[in-house]
Motif scaffolding. Structure first.
Motif, mmCIF file in Angstrom:
data_model
loop_
_atom_site.group_PDB
_atom_site.id
_atom_site.type_symbol
_atom_site.label_atom_id
_atom_site.label_comp_id
_atom_site.label_asym_id
_atom_site.label_seq_id
_atom_site.Cartn_x
_atom_site.Cartn_y
_atom_site.Cartn_z
ATOM 1 N N GLY A 116 -0.305 204.042 -79.285
ATOM 2 C CA GLY A 116 0.558 205.146 -78.860
ATOM 3 C C GLY A 116 0.238 206.467 -79.530
ATOM 4 O O GLY A 116 1.025 207.406 -79.460
ATOM 5 N N LEU A 117 -0.915 206.545 -80.207
ATOM 6 C CA LEU A 117 -1.259 207.807 -80.883
ATOM 7 C C LEU A 117 -1.864 208.796 -79.896
ATOM 8 O O LEU A 117 -1.591 209.988 -79.941
ATOM 9 N N ASP A 118 -2.708 208.288 -79.004
ATOM 10 C CA ASP A 118 -3.257 209.106 -77.929
ATOM 11 C C ASP A 118 -2.698 208.554 -76.616
ATOM 12 O O ASP A 118 -2.530 207.349 -76.478
ATOM 13 N N ALA A 119 -2.411 209.445 -75.686
ATOM 14 C CA ALA A 119 -1.912 209.007 -74.384
ATOM 15 C C ALA A 119 -3.088 208.884 -73.427
ATOM 16 O O ALA A 119 -3.921 209.785 -73.359
ATOM 17 N N PRO A 120 -3.202 207.750 -72.682
ATOM 18 C CA PRO A 120 -4.281 207.640 -71.705
ATOM 19 C C PRO A 120 -4.145 208.717 -70.628
ATOM 20 O O PRO A 120 -3.031 209.081 -70.258
ATOM 21 N N THR A 121 -5.284 209.207 -70.137
ATOM 22 C CA THR A 121 -5.242 210.157 -69.029
ATOM 23 C C THR A 121 -4.728 209.434 -67.787
ATOM 24 O O THR A 121 -3.948 209.963 -67.017
ATOM 25 N N SER A 122 -5.189 208.170 -67.621
ATOM 26 C CA SER A 122 -4.610 207.321 -66.581
ATOM 27 C C SER A 122 -4.725 205.872 -67.030
ATOM 28 O O SER A 122 -5.487 205.566 -67.934
ATOM 29 N N GLY A 123 -3.971 204.996 -66.395
ATOM 30 C CA GLY A 123 -3.969 203.588 -66.794
ATOM 31 C C GLY A 123 -2.903 203.314 -67.838
ATOM 32 O O GLY A 123 -2.197 204.228 -68.272
ATOM 33 N N THR A 124 -2.783 202.030 -68.237
ATOM 34 C CA THR A 124 -1.749 201.670 -69.196
ATOM 35 C C THR A 124 -2.300 200.787 -70.305
ATOM 36 O O THR A 124 -3.172 199.957 -70.080
ATOM 37 N N ALA A 125 -1.766 200.988 -71.493
ATOM 38 C CA ALA A 125 -2.050 200.106 -72.622
ATOM 39 C C ALA A 125 -0.704 199.538 -73.055
ATOM 40 O O ALA A 125 0.215 200.291 -73.344
ATOM 41 N N THR A 126 -0.576 198.205 -73.061
ATOM 42 C CA THR A 126 0.709 197.612 -73.421
ATOM 43 C C THR A 126 0.554 196.559 -74.508
ATOM 44 O O THR A 126 -0.485 195.925 -74.647
ATOM 45 N N VAL A 127 1.616 196.421 -75.290
ATOM 46 C CA VAL A 127 1.687 195.425 -76.352
ATOM 47 C C VAL A 127 2.839 194.492 -76.004
ATOM 48 O O VAL A 127 3.976 194.944 -75.866
ATOM 49 N N ASN A 128 2.535 193.219 -75.829
ATOM 50 C CA ASN A 128 3.561 192.264 -75.402
ATOM 51 C C ASN A 128 4.331 192.779 -74.193
ATOM 52 O O ASN A 128 5.541 192.659 -74.095
ATOM 53 N N GLY A 129 3.590 193.419 -73.294
ATOM 54 C CA GLY A 129 4.186 193.883 -72.048
ATOM 55 C C GLY A 129 4.880 195.227 -72.113
ATOM 56 O O GLY A 129 5.398 195.718 -71.117
ATOM 57 N N LYS A 130 4.911 195.818 -73.309
ATOM 58 C CA LYS A 130 5.616 197.099 -73.434
ATOM 59 C C LYS A 130 4.669 198.200 -73.873
ATOM 60 O O LYS A 130 3.704 197.955 -74.593
ATOM 61 N N ASP A 131 4.987 199.418 -73.462
ATOM 62 C CA ASP A 131 4.314 200.589 -73.986
ATOM 63 C C ASP A 131 4.605 200.645 -75.488
ATOM 64 O O ASP A 131 5.746 200.433 -75.907
ATOM 65 N N TYR A 132 3.590 200.912 -76.306
ATOM 66 C CA TYR A 132 3.801 200.928 -77.759
ATOM 67 C C TYR A 132 4.971 201.833 -78.145
ATOM 68 O O TYR A 132 5.742 201.528 -79.045
ATOM 69 N N ARG A 133 5.094 202.955 -77.424
ATOM 70 C CA ARG A 133 6.142 203.917 -77.785
ATOM 71 C C ARG A 133 7.548 203.387 -77.524
ATOM 72 O O ARG A 133 8.527 203.947 -77.999
ATOM 73 N N ASP A 134 7.642 202.301 -76.750
ATOM 74 C CA ASP A 134 8.963 201.730 -76.466
ATOM 75 C C ASP A 134 9.314 200.578 -77.396
ATOM 76 O O ASP A 134 10.370 199.976 -77.259
ATOM 77 N N LEU A 135 8.450 200.268 -78.347
ATOM 78 C CA LEU A 135 8.741 199.169 -79.264
ATOM 79 C C LEU A 135 9.854 199.585 -80.232
ATOM 80 O O LEU A 135 9.840 200.679 -80.772
ATOM 81 N N GLN A 136 10.798 198.659 -80.444
ATOM 82 C CA GLN A 136 11.919 198.951 -81.343
ATOM 83 C C GLN A 136 11.519 198.776 -82.803
ATOM 84 O O GLN A 136 12.076 199.425 -83.680
ATOM 85 N N ALA A 137 10.597 197.860 -83.036
ATOM 86 C CA ALA A 137 10.173 197.578 -84.409
ATOM 87 C C ALA A 137 8.669 197.327 -84.406
ATOM 88 O O ALA A 137 8.202 196.214 -84.590
ATOM 89 N N PRO A 138 7.885 198.393 -84.174
ATOM 90 C CA PRO A 138 6.441 198.218 -83.974
ATOM 91 C C PRO A 138 5.729 197.526 -85.131
ATOM 92 O O PRO A 138 4.779 196.774 -84.901
ATOM 93 N N LEU A 139 6.193 197.740 -86.373
ATOM 94 C CA LEU A 139 5.479 197.135 -87.513
ATOM 95 C C LEU A 139 5.562 195.615 -87.496
ATOM 96 O O LEU A 139 4.743 194.947 -88.113
ATOM 97 N N HIS A 140 6.565 195.063 -86.803
ATOM 98 C CA HIS A 140 6.648 193.611 -86.690
ATOM 99 C C HIS A 140 5.789 193.087 -85.548
ATOM 100 O O HIS A 140 5.476 191.914 -85.497
ATOM 101 N N GLU A 141 5.437 193.959 -84.604
ATOM 102 C CA GLU A 141 4.664 193.495 -83.446
ATOM 103 C C GLU A 141 3.172 193.732 -83.631
ATOM 104 O O GLU A 141 2.362 192.865 -83.314
ATOM 105 N N ILE A 142 2.811 194.923 -84.119
ATOM 106 C CA ILE A 142 1.398 195.206 -84.376
ATOM 107 C C ILE A 142 1.260 195.852 -85.742
ATOM 108 O O ILE A 142 1.960 196.812 -86.047
ATOM 109 N N GLY A 143 0.363 195.342 -86.558
ATOM 110 C CA GLY A 143 -0.012 196.034 -87.781
ATOM 111 C C GLY A 143 -1.393 196.588 -87.571
ATOM 112 O O GLY A 143 -2.260 195.892 -87.053
#
Lengths: 312, 276
Positions: free
Chosen positions: A49-76
């Protein structure tokens, strides 16, 4: 589970990543391989979620990284360039990171012990060596006991002992069922650590396959190195059996198209003495260079030279 | 989610948490105090705010008999009591820019945004922590300066009490003005993302802009000058302004607050939209 779907990233006119699609699965170590400038770091930054894709999607466990409630528990994550304020101590850096999630001081001390930085935890990060910086980066990545770990060039700057340590650490993380995704340009290191490989060049996907498969593919026309005091006679025999033979040294032959067992049998049948019979397994390094040969952005010009033979 | 992904991993509930605004504020509090540069710069701001007025008051009292008629008629112990803000504002402004530009120059901002991917909670927390620290330290320092100065000037009967006209307004005005200034400089740091550039922009807006209007025709300059950031903001801390050429104190602070809000909004939009 990290999914990259049709991701394109442009910086002005320059295309860093083009229509990239791949999935990082849990429970194994996935290597992310590509020459410099292939778009590896950009892709990782988009996952985080540091850079935004010009197009397409990058998801973590089905969610946009920016929508994670507790990102440090999902991705380090540990990015290649150090992402730590040099004026702060290692302990305070980790504490500040932990506090964003309400993670306690005990866990901070735990990860400091885990990466072996206890004796320097209260010192300013600015005075750290490259290897200590990498260890602190890994401590930050593991702080939230995350389900997935993303590491950009984790072996960078580590001494052999440190490399062994991180190799075992990554394997144990994957064995615990976590998603492990790491980039490296050290192919030999990748061969020892990763099971699956995602290879990119010039921002495009080149291969998404297992390490074993890449090596197998590349070694279809593998070479057997043979030495014999009677090389001339042996050459005739092997040519007669349908092999192709080249020689760059007196008494030595490079044989393609026959297995080493068959070569040995043919020589025995003709009572030709062999001094050496060596199958040359194609290393990941060579397989990688064949794959990305067309996609290297910064080519060094080299005079015509015999093919690299690097033992794995 | 993580349980499904990693079934073999034992859950460790003691370290499970989530991002909340309050948690991020705690983190920013740790960040602010764990840097040596922050502690020294804040100490410098406090010493300047508390000490400058006292030093001026002592100097004036020792050469009281040599002061001329003009000096005596414009002597105002309220203005001297809060005069430390002239130096304190430099320290607060520079530190405000550094609070966020320091994260960009070291790469720390990526760690911050990885932990708090919505980003704005980091910005609000930085503003809240730095503004609160500025307000409290400057409030205390201003009160110390004011009362010590009044005690010193008593020897020539120049003392004011807080109840005198303008006194309380100026004394409270200093921490209010410096707090708004703190918010503005954090925002400029976030907009420019570079320490030197952020400080340069801050100096330009506050201190260079008034000089530039001098090239305009007099009438135009006179109508613009009261609205320049520092001219407007400084009205709140001054008891002896000529209000013909300045805004009234609260109106001036209001104008300064509007500029601050504009800077905050611009910085917030930039933080969310730009790649880190």
């Amino acid at each position: 589970m990290i999914e990259i779907r049709n991701v394109t990233k442009r910086y002005g006119e320059r295309v860093a990543v083009e229509d990239l699609t791949f999935t990082v699965r849990p429970g194994i170590v996935t290597g992310f391989l590509g020459p410099n400038g292939a778009g590896k770091s950009t892709t990782m930054r988009m996952m985080l979620g540091l850079d935004a894709p010009t197009s397409g999607t990058a998801t973590v466990n089905g969610k946009d990284y920016r929508d994670l409630q507790a990102p440090l528990h999902e991705i380090g994550a540990m990015l290649e360039a150090r992402a730590i304020h040099t004026g702060r101590s290692a302990y305070n850096h980790l504490l500040a990171m932990a506090q964003t999630h309400g993670i306690g001081r005990r866990r901070v001390e735990e990860v400091i012990d885990l990466v072996g930085l206890s004796h320097v935890a209260k010192q300013r990060v600015g005075g750290f060596s490259l290897g200590m910086g990498q260890r602190l980066g890994i401590a930050s990545a593991l702080l939230g006991d995350p389900a997935a770990v993303i590491l950009d060039e984790p072996a960078n700057g580590l001494d052999p002992e440190g490399i062994l340590w991180i190799r075992n650490l990554l394997r144990s993380l994957a064995a615990e069922g976590r998603t492990v995704f790491l980039s490296s340009h050290l192919m030999s290191e990748m061969a020892l650590t990763a099971e699956h490989l995602v290879v990119v060049g010039k921002g495009r996907l080149i291969a998404d396959t297992s390490v074993a498969e890449i090596v197998a593919q590349a070694s279809d026309d593998s070479v057997v190195h043979v030495k014999s005091p009677d090389a001339t006679a042996l050459r005739e025999v092997l040519l007669g059996a349908g092999a192709s033979v080249s020689s760059d040294q007196r008494g030595a032959l490079d044989v393609r198209g026959l297995g080493h067992e068959r070569i040995g049998e043919l020589a025995a049948a003709r009572s030709i003495v062999l001094h050496e019979l060596t199958p040359k397994t194609v290393s990941l390094e060579e397989a990688f260079m064949r794959l990305t040969g067309d996609a290297v952005e910064f080519h060094a010009t080299t005079p015509d030279q015999p093919r690299l033979e690097v033992a794995a | 989610m993580s349980a499904a992904v990693a079934p073999t991993r034992p859950e460790a509930p003691s370290i499970r948490g989530r991002v909340t605004q309050m948690n991020v504020i705690r983190s920013e509090w740790t960040k602010l105090w764990s840097l040596r540069s922050t502690r020294y710069t804040l100490l410098a701001a406090v010493i300047a705010m508390a000490g400058l007025g006292i030093a001026i008051a002592i100097a004036q009292m020792t050469r009281w008999s040599q002061l001329d008629q003009h000096d005596l008629s414009t002597f105002d112990s309220i203005d001297i009591g809060v005069s430390g803000y002239h130096v304190a504002q430099l320290a607060i402004g520079v530190l405000g820019v550094l609070v966020i530009s320091g994260e960009y120059s070291t790469g720390m901002i990526r760690s911050s945004f990885m932990a708090v991917p919505k980003r704005l909670p980091v910005f609000w927390a930085k503003l809240a922590v730095f503004c609160a620290v500025t307000f409290v330290t400057m409030l205390v320092a201003t009160f110390v300066s004011f009362f010590v100065v009044q005690a010193i000037v008593t020897q020539h009967g120049q003392q004011h009490s807080l109840g005198d006209p303008h006194a309380l307004r100026a004394v409270l005005g200093v921490p209010l003005f410096l707090t708004a200034l703190a918010a503005m400089s954090v925002s400029l740091g976030a907009l420019v993302r570079n320490t030197a550039g952020g400080i340069a922009l801050w100096v330009f807006l506050l201190f260079v802009l008034p000089g530039i209007t001098a090239i305009l025709p007099h009438a135009t300059a006179d109508s613009i000058n009261p609205y320049l950031p520092l001219n407007a903001g400084a009205t709140i801390v001054t008891s002896t302004f000529d209000f013909g050429t300045h805004l009234s104190p609260w109106c001036g602070l209001g104008v300064f607050a509007v500029y601050t809000v504009i800077a905050i909004v611009a910085a917030a939009v930039g933080l969310v939209r730009r790649d880190a």
